[in-house]
Design an enzyme around this catalytic site. Structure first.
Site, mmCIF file in Angstrom:
data_model
loop_
_atom_site.group_PDB
_atom_site.id
_atom_site.type_symbol
_atom_site.label_atom_id
_atom_site.label_comp_id
_atom_site.label_asym_id
_atom_site.label_seq_id
_atom_site.Cartn_x
_atom_site.Cartn_y
_atom_site.Cartn_z
ATOM 1 C CG ASN A 203 -0.524 -0.107 2.440
ATOM 2 O OD1 ASN A 203 0.643 -0.110 2.422
ATOM 3 N ND2 ASN A 203 -1.093 -0.880 3.655
ATOM 4 C CB ILE A 206 5.243 8.688 -3.882
ATOM 5 C CG1 ILE A 206 6.256 8.335 -3.479
ATOM 6 C CG2 ILE A 206 5.475 10.327 -4.419
ATOM 7 C CD1 ILE A 206 7.484 8.699 -4.546
ATOM 8 C CG HIS A 236 1.657 5.086 2.839
ATOM 9 N ND1 HIS A 236 0.363 3.799 2.490
ATOM 10 C CD2 HIS A 236 1.584 4.576 4.075
ATOM 11 C CE1 HIS A 236 0.856 3.446 3.737
ATOM 12 N NE2 HIS A 236 1.698 3.690 4.703
ATOM 13 C CG HIS A 327 -0.186 4.567 9.639
ATOM 14 N ND1 HIS A 327 -0.221 6.001 9.102
ATOM 15 C CD2 HIS A 327 0.708 3.330 9.617
ATOM 16 C CE1 HIS A 327 0.295 5.209 7.376
ATOM 17 N NE2 HIS A 327 0.634 4.022 8.365
ATOM 18 N N GLY A 373 -6.078 8.107 1.359
ATOM 19 C CA GLY A 373 -6.741 7.403 0.674
ATOM 20 C C GLY A 373 -6.440 5.832 0.046
ATOM 21 C CG MET A 375 -3.969 3.357 -5.623
ATOM 22 S SD MET A 375 -3.377 2.158 -7.235
ATOM 23 C CE MET A 375 -3.396 3.331 -8.761
ATOM 24 C CG HIS A 397 -4.233 3.647 8.891
ATOM 25 N ND1 HIS A 397 -4.806 2.529 9.298
ATOM 26 C CD2 HIS A 397 -3.458 2.610 8.312
ATOM 27 C CE1 HIS A 397 -5.411 1.861 8.410
ATOM 28 N NE2 HIS A 397 -3.947 1.806 7.784
ATOM 29 N N GLY A 400 -8.545 1.920 5.229
ATOM 30 C CA GLY A 400 -8.499 0.640 5.757
ATOM 31 C C GLY A 400 -9.333 -0.642 4.920
ATOM 32 C CE LYS A 476 0.038 1.402 -4.637
ATOM 33 N NZ LYS A 476 -0.353 0.953 -3.377
#
Length: 478
Positions: A203, A206, A236, A327, A373, A375, A397, A400, A476
């Site tokens: 997951n 950028i 992330h 997180h 969120g 993609m 975070h 989900g 990704k």
DNA sequence: ATGTCC
């Protein structure tokens, strides 16, 4: 009492979007609106009850994005006293120090929204920030031991890219007993050396995003350097192989120790040790080394992004960091008059205005809480509220996960995924992959509706939305 | 999540 089809036990309705569910071994606080609460799968309560068997727990809760994980749900906040409590690698999560970072750009999104410009940027970022498992970022002038010892402060001068590089982060450096580093397999240093500044897979992402700021938050956003329509970079990522290896090693060690202590749990994947035990101390110390790696890793990813902007746009621009936070971690914090160990597994700290734990730059306003969120859907920049104290200042975070990677691949077609990314349309969200097939398990259909998650958090008065971040392009790994 | 599996 309201009905919840999944949860059969007794629960107390505490306030809007706040339910306290009684389980056999304790209580789990659930922060979710009625729709989200009703959609929780039964397994998350079994998982909570297994976690609540760990002695002397002081607080246990789920954010609306909670879902089944290994040993403990992602979306958990769990608290023990430092003096007589427990630390659990399972309630930290496997990607120790996984977290978010946002950098601001001076551009209005309309300046760069031309597809060719975005493509050029995505391509350049892909080259400056490797994503693969086996990476060689070649920052040969960085001493990886300095990084895991001192976090951001362990980076050489030339990588300290902007004025805010050290001040606008949740934690730039976690001090700990460096002697524990000797206990890790030496090969880990080699992996880490090649991986620093790389994105990873799953997951992690950028994204180039466009800000949409609600009318009543324009002033606060402005004080953070944000404006309506602004192009921002959201990152992330986590601690890569370093944190994975720390977690793996200590899972084994603590599991063996639990057997010798006569501690058992219905879930064999749930691992925990007294904070004061040698095994607990070793894990906590090396967990900090992974947090140091993670924050430095995100900093170096951002460094690569800035190089990519420079190359693609031919301008010497600065991308100041808005904030960097994690997180997946366990932090010593003072709550209710005593030192506590607060585990956050897939939950984000959102400190309110004036809170003493805020970094000086955000003391007055509270810091930005960065919520990704899935993609193709919006992300959010939030601000904590004083009412968040009821949940130890933890919020969600992200969206989900709604279904497993395997189930997603079986259920969703590549064509549906393409439609979600608006492939072929004027407002297509650009992706750094020719085919979406290899990242199908990351499609928005694999995740809960992030807007319902955010609505739950806002309704529970844990935090407010300062900006909605709409995706323009995404990078990704796989 | 992870050099994804001993």
């Amino acid at each position: 009492m309201q009905k919840n089809l999944q949860f059969k036990g007794h629960y107390v309705h505490h306030g809007k979007n706040h339910h306290e569910c009684e389980l056999e071994h304790g209580k789990v606080h659930v922060f979710a609106n009625d729709d989200v609460f009703g959609s929780f799968e039964a397994g998350v309560y079994t998982m909570a009850d297994n976690n609540l068997r760990i002695p002397r727990n002081q607080y246990f809760s789920y954010t609306p994005d909670a879902h089944i994980g290994v040993g403990t749900c992602i979306g958990t906040t769990a608290v023990w006293r430092m003096s007589d409590g427990f630390v659990s690698p399972s309630i930290v999560g496997s990607d120790i120090g996984c977290g978010m970072r946002v950098h601001l750009t001076p551009y209005h999104s309309s300046e760069l929204s031309h597809k060719d410009t975005l493509k050029k940027l995505v391509d350049a970022i892909g080259r400056f920030v490797p994503t693969n498992e086996i990476t060689n970022t070649n920052y040969s002038d960085i001493d990886i031991l300095e990084v895991v010892r001192y976090g951001l402060s362990g980076l050489p001068e030339k990588y300290r890219s902007d004025q805010q590089w050290l001040s606008h982060v949740e934690a730039a450096n976690f001090p700990y007993d460096h002697a524990y580093l000797e206990k890790l397999p030496p090969i880990i240093r080699k992996y880490a050396q090649g991986q620093l500044g790389s994105l990873g897979g799953g997951n992690h992402f950028i994204e180039l995003q466009r800000l949409e700021i609600p009318q009543d938050k324009k002033e606060l956003a402005k004080s953070w350097g944000m404006f309506d329509g602004q192009l921002i970079v959201m990152i992330h990522s986590g601690s890569r192989a370093w944190g994975a290896m720390v977690g793996k090693e200590h899972n084994k060690v603590i599991k063996a120790a639990m057997d010798s202590w006569g501690i058992s749990n219905p879930d064999p994947a749930l691992i925990y040790a007294p904070i004061t035990s040698e095994e607990g101390k070793a894990y906590l110390n090396l967990m900090y080394s992974a947090l140091n790696f993670a924050v430095a890793n995100r900093h170096m990813i951002a460094f690569g992004v800035q190089e990519a902007f420079r190359e693609a746009l031919g301008e010497d621009i600065k991308l100041p960091v808005l904030y960097d936070l994690m997180h997946n971690y366990a932090l010593k914090e003072f709550h209710r008059g005593q030192p506590m160990l607060v585990h956050r597994k897939g939950t984000t700290r959102a400190l309110p205005p004036g809170h003493f734990l805020n970094v000086p730059a955000y003391k007055e306003t509270g810091h930005p809480a960065l919520i990704p969120g899935s993609m193709g859907t919006a992300s959010y920049i939030m601000a904590g509220r004083a009412e968040g104290a009821k949940n130890f200042y933890s919020i969600c975070h992200g969206a989900g996960r709604l279904r497993s990677r395997k189930a997603t691949k079986a259920l969703v077609s590549v064509e549906e995924f393409q439609r979600s990314m608006k492939v072929g349309l004027e407002d297509e969200i650009l992706v750094n992959h020719d085919s979406l097939e290899s990242i199908l398990d990351e499609c928005p259909q694999a995740y809960k509706d992030v807007d319902a998650i955010i609505d739950s958090v806002v309704g529970a008065e844990l935090a407010d939305v300062v900006a909605k971040c709409l995706p323009l392009a995404v990078i990704k790994g796989r």
